[in-house]
Design a protein around this motif. Structure first.
Motif, mmCIF file in Angstrom:
data_model
loop_
_atom_site.group_PDB
_atom_site.id
_atom_site.type_symbol
_atom_site.label_atom_id
_atom_site.label_comp_id
_atom_site.label_asym_id
_atom_site.label_seq_id
_atom_site.Cartn_x
_atom_site.Cartn_y
_atom_site.Cartn_z
ATOM 1 N N GLY A 159 -21.097 54.025 -38.402
ATOM 2 C CA GLY A 159 -20.105 52.478 -38.406
ATOM 3 C C GLY A 159 -19.366 52.356 -37.184
ATOM 4 O O GLY A 159 -19.237 51.262 -36.486
ATOM 5 N N ALA A 162 -20.957 52.006 -34.037
ATOM 6 C CA ALA A 162 -21.700 50.182 -34.220
ATOM 7 C C ALA A 162 -21.526 49.467 -34.537
ATOM 8 O O ALA A 162 -21.752 48.436 -34.360
ATOM 9 N N ASP A 163 -20.241 49.938 -34.571
ATOM 10 C CA ASP A 163 -18.486 48.253 -35.283
ATOM 11 C C ASP A 163 -19.600 47.963 -36.227
ATOM 12 O O ASP A 163 -19.727 46.460 -36.304
ATOM 13 N N THR A 164 -20.268 48.596 -36.961
ATOM 14 C CA THR A 164 -20.649 48.119 -38.369
ATOM 15 C C THR A 164 -20.252 48.664 -39.459
ATOM 16 O O THR A 164 -19.427 49.039 -39.922
ATOM 17 N N SER A 165 -20.517 47.270 -40.774
ATOM 18 C CA SER A 165 -19.600 47.665 -42.296
ATOM 19 C C SER A 165 -19.651 49.288 -42.790
ATOM 20 O O SER A 165 -21.311 48.760 -42.576
ATOM 21 N N GLN A 168 -21.767 48.415 -46.199
ATOM 22 C CA GLN A 168 -22.973 48.171 -46.469
ATOM 23 C C GLN A 168 -23.342 49.317 -45.747
ATOM 24 O O GLN A 168 -25.192 49.342 -46.244
ATOM 25 N N LEU A 169 -23.186 50.035 -45.256
ATOM 26 C CA LEU A 169 -24.194 51.720 -44.682
ATOM 27 C C LEU A 169 -24.359 51.975 -45.773
ATOM 28 O O LEU A 169 -25.535 52.537 -46.353
ATOM 29 N N VAL A 347 -31.262 45.787 -31.419
ATOM 30 C CA VAL A 347 -30.824 44.878 -32.308
ATOM 31 C C VAL A 347 -31.680 43.347 -31.269
ATOM 32 O O VAL A 347 -31.815 42.849 -31.997
ATOM 33 N N ASP A 352 -31.850 44.695 -37.643
ATOM 34 C CA ASP A 352 -30.589 44.549 -38.565
ATOM 35 C C ASP A 352 -29.925 46.328 -38.110
ATOM 36 O O ASP A 352 -30.647 47.285 -38.674
ATOM 37 N N PRO A 353 -28.277 46.027 -37.821
ATOM 38 C CA PRO A 353 -28.011 47.526 -37.718
ATOM 39 C C PRO A 353 -27.780 47.907 -38.767
ATOM 40 O O PRO A 353 -27.559 49.399 -38.548
ATOM 41 N N VAL A 354 -27.750 47.943 -39.613
ATOM 42 C CA VAL A 354 -27.025 48.560 -40.724
ATOM 43 C C VAL A 354 -28.865 49.147 -41.203
ATOM 44 O O VAL A 354 -28.867 50.386 -41.400
#
Length: 425
Positions: A159, A162-165, A168-169, A347, A352-354
């Motif tokens: 996370g 990847a600068d991802t929530s 959500q992960l 991407v 989706d990154p998640v």
């Protein structure tokens, strides 16, 4: 050409046994010197790499797992899982999987699962007459559920990279983790049938209720973590702090199995583990910055898309690539190196990154079950006093259900994306 030389230096250092963090740092420093850039860039990127509020979750989740192991909570979890599913054919094999699912909601690490529950599980299975190979194999395979079901240390690292929530992960990992458990239990049932493994005991509501009462407080840990994040009461980082506070409360005041001396010891272990992880994150930040600044990810994506534009083929290529790398590289290091390269490709083809995070982590978890790195196998070889080569062979059949789940998750995004879509989107 300089990028290629940097990769060659990195892999050469890894092959001769230089620690991952040092290998990443040295390879990056040599590239920077070759390009005539000031060496202060290295320190600047290392500091920026670990200057993240989200990364504070790492030491707290590690500490929570250590506290659970030291506080004798694993025995309560195993007893509850035994009363819950032990009545099925091959009962202790199902108990093994069930206990790993429960413990996954506390530790978030495969090695912690194997080291904490492994000793209890393998001894119980051997005493009940199960083959050593089967006992070691299912213990190793079930430990990979830990980093998929929240909380998960690898998902926290992903996370950040990847600068991802993180929330959500975590939500995306719940259903896949349960699916992994279901697939492994099918495999256990098959082994039980062909080898005539016994049921552990008859199902008893009385025993189930008794073991539940003993384990109900530890069972609240994943509820607190996941429930708190899902309802917005606290962030994933704050959830890690809450998990530590709750674990200390149980060990020191409720069960009184955690002394001040053992608390100091597990704190020292946590510091050592955290330091090694953050050093990898820090040095890999330099490596990732070099790749990004030189548009290596763009170049890689163009070359891959030149080879094929078929989404299925690209996913298969990425899957095979990550599986191979996972066999030779430690999980955290692999995440920090692969994400800047592979995520832009994912991407670009509409992943989706998640969803990609779950695929990547499960891929790398399979690497924990394969030589030459295979950290889980080394832990279980020591715990079970079984040769490493025998552990490898014992685990091999259980790769079949795990790879099957990996392919399902890869090509049916709804399995992992259903819950985060419901909660966050």
């Amino acid at each position: 050409m300089s990028i290629l030389f940097m990769f060659l230096i990195l892999f050469a250092l890894l092959v001769i046994g230089v620690p991952v963090a040092v290998s990443l740092g040295v390879a990056s420093l040599i590239f920077i010197i070759m390009e005539g850039m000031p060496s202060i860039v290295v320190l600047h990127n290392m500091v920026n790499g670990v200057n993240s509020f989200t990364l504070i979750a790492i030491p707290f989740f590690i500490l929570a797992g250590h506290l659970m192991n030291t506080g004798g909570i694993t025995n309560r979890i195993f007893a509850f899982a035994r009363s819950l599913v032990g009545w099925m054919p091959g009962g202790l094999g199902h108990v093994n999987v069930g206990a790993s699912v429960i413990f996954a909601g506390m530790s978030g690490a495969a090695v912690a699962d194997a080291g904490g529950l492994g000793n209890v599980e393998i001894k119980a299975m051997k005493d009940a007459g199960y083959d050593t190979d089967f006992s070691v194999g299912i213990t190793a395979a079930s430990s990979t559920i830990g980093p998929i079901i929240p909380p998960s240390l690898p998902l926290v690292i992903y996370g950040v990279m990847a600068d991802t929530s993180i929330g959500q992960l975590f939500a995306a990992g719940l259903v896949p983790g349960l699916l992994m458990a279901f697939a492994l239990m099918i495999m256990v049932s098959w082994f039980a049938k062909i080898r005539n493994y016994p049921k552990d005991d008859h199902f008893s509501v009385r025993i189930l209720w008794a073991t539940f009462k003993r384990a109900c407080l530890p069972l609240m840990t994943p509820v607190i973590i996941v429930g708190g994040i899902a309802t917005g009461i606290f962030t994933p980082t704050e959830a890690a702090v809450a998990a530590v506070a709750y674990s200390m409360f149980l060990g020191m005041y409720v069960y009184r199995t955690l002394s001040f001396k053992s608390l100091i010891r597990v704190s020292q272990e946590t510091i050592e583990t955290t330091a090694s992880i953050l050093m990898i994150v820090a040095t890999s930040t330099i490596f990732a910055w070099i790749l990004t600044a030189n548009q290596f990810a763009t170049f890689f994506a163009e070359q891959l898309l030149t080879f094929t534009e078929n989404k299925v083929m690209i996913l298969l290529i990425i899957t095979v690539m990550v599986l191979i790398i996972g066999c030779f590289m430690e999980t955290i290091a692999a995440i920090t190196i692969l994400v800047p390269v592979l995520l832009p490709v994912a991407v670009q083809i509409g992943i989706d990154p998640v969803h990609f995070g779950i695929i990547l982590i499960l891929n790398l978890m399979l690497g924990l079950l394969t030589p030459p790195v295979g950290m889980v196998l080394y832990v279980l070889a020591k715990v079970s006093e079984t040769p490493f080569e025998r552990c490898v062979m014992a685990t091999a059949p259980f790769l079949i259900p795990l790879v099957s789940v990996l392919l399902l998750l890869t090509f049916i995004p709804a399995i992992s994306m259903w819950l985060p879509t419901l909660l966050y989107r």
